[in-house]
Design a protein around this motif. Sequence first.
Motif, PDB file in Angstrom:
ATOM      1  N   ASP A   1      47.214  33.590  49.953  1.00 30.88           N
ATOM      2  CA  ASP A   1      47.735  34.052  48.665  1.00 30.88           C
ATOM      3  C   ASP A   1      46.661  34.019  47.590  1.00 30.88           C
ATOM      4  N   VAL A   2      46.733  35.034  46.719  1.00 29.89           N
ATOM      5  CA  VAL A   2      45.841  35.120  45.568  1.00 29.89           C
ATOM      6  C   VAL A   2      46.674  35.441  44.333  1.00 29.89           C
ATOM      7  N   ASP A   3      46.059  35.317  43.186  1.00 35.51           N
ATOM      8  CA  ASP A   3      46.721  35.607  41.921  1.00 35.51           C
ATOM      9  C   ASP A   3      46.860  37.121  41.727  1.00 35.51           C
ATOM     10  N   ARG A   4      48.047  37.562  41.331  1.00 32.27           N
ATOM     11  CA  ARG A   4      48.347  38.993  41.157  1.00 32.27           C
ATOM     12  C   ARG A   4      47.399  39.663  40.162  1.00 32.27           C
ATOM     13  N   LEU A   5      47.081  39.019  39.047  1.00 29.87           N
ATOM     14  CA  LEU A   5      46.203  39.617  38.039  1.00 29.87           C
ATOM     15  C   LEU A   5      44.782  39.781  38.582  1.00 29.87           C
ATOM     16  N   LYS A   6      44.290  38.777  39.299  1.00 25.84           N
ATOM     17  CA  LYS A   6      42.950  38.881  39.896  1.00 25.84           C
ATOM     18  C   LYS A   6      42.907  40.002  40.935  1.00 25.84           C
ATOM     19  N   LEU A   7      43.982  40.146  41.702  1.00 22.57           N
ATOM     20  CA  LEU A   7      44.054  41.227  42.678  1.00 22.57           C
ATOM     21  C   LEU A   7      44.041  42.579  41.972  1.00 22.57           C
TER      22      LEU A   7
ATOM     23  N   ALA B   1      35.974  37.109  43.713  1.00 23.43           N
ATOM     24  CA  ALA B   1      36.680  37.791  42.616  1.00 23.43           C
ATOM     25  C   ALA B   1      38.167  37.461  42.632  1.00 23.43           C
ATOM     26  N   LEU B   2      38.689  37.136  43.798  1.00 23.13           N
ATOM     27  CA  LEU B   2      40.106  36.778  43.920  1.00 23.13           C
ATOM     28  C   LEU B   2      40.353  35.290  43.657  1.00 23.13           C
TER      29      LEU B   2
ATOM     30  N   LEU C   1      44.193  44.648  51.200  1.00 23.64           N
ATOM     31  CA  LEU C   1      44.807  44.281  49.924  1.00 23.64           C
ATOM     32  C   LEU C   1      46.065  45.104  49.661  1.00 23.64           C
ATOM     33  N   PRO C   2      47.138  44.465  49.210  1.00 30.51           N
ATOM     34  CA  PRO C   2      48.322  45.254  48.864  1.00 30.51           C
ATOM     35  C   PRO C   2      48.083  46.025  47.564  1.00 30.51           C
ATOM     36  N   GLU C   3      48.399  47.312  47.579  1.00 31.92           N
ATOM     37  CA  GLU C   3      48.335  48.098  46.341  1.00 31.92           C
ATOM     38  C   GLU C   3      49.624  47.806  45.598  1.00 31.92           C
ATOM     39  N   LEU C   4      49.506  47.104  44.516  1.00 30.44           N
ATOM     40  CA  LEU C   4      50.676  46.597  43.803  1.00 30.44           C
ATOM     41  C   LEU C   4      51.615  47.724  43.384  1.00 30.44           C
ATOM     42  N   GLY C   5      52.876  47.575  43.761  1.00 24.57           N
ATOM     43  CA  GLY C   5      53.906  48.537  43.378  1.00 24.57           C
ATOM     44  C   GLY C   5      53.916  49.820  44.189  1.00 24.57           C
TER      45      GLY C   5
END
Length: 192
Positions: free
Chosen positions: A116-122, A173-174, A49-53
Amino acid sequence: MVLIAKRSICACICLLISGCMTHVVPERRVSAPVTVYYADYGVHSSLILPELGKGRYVEYVFGDYGFSVDNKTDPFHTLVALFASGKSAFGRREHFLPPPVSPSPDPPAHKMIAFDVDRLKLATLLVALDARFRSSPGPVRRNAWNNVDYVPDDEHYSVFHSCNNLTLDNLRALGCTAWGIPIIPNFTFSKP
């Protein structure tokens, strides 16, 4: 007669394994898409999973403590891990690769699938997984073979509740639709 019996046993095993496939369909419409990766290591599965930011990826894993942390992977300890695990481990590994380069875990995965998944769910899933890792009283132990940091975990590990179940739960969950019996890491992905 013996040959027929052996072939029948092999056929039953093949049907059981193919029946244990887990099927995944990612969400059709994702408003703020982020690419994640399903990794099949042959023995277990996980999501990268990408750690956002942060410009890096993180991977969470679940397993029997002796097998995962202490590398007790001989046949006897493998059977103990699958059917009589006395202690579980939850692990975390970071991959330092800048997006959009796909992560390359070490040891390498047998199969990787990007979707691809939704950013908020991730973001919500990352918070939950990080909280589970940090809530353990520890100690943190690094497995030098796979560079995973492990902590003791409260969930019971078994062949019927393994890393593949964690992967399945994380996929749901994603926002993915997923079904099957995740005994083996033989996930198949369909287009949304």
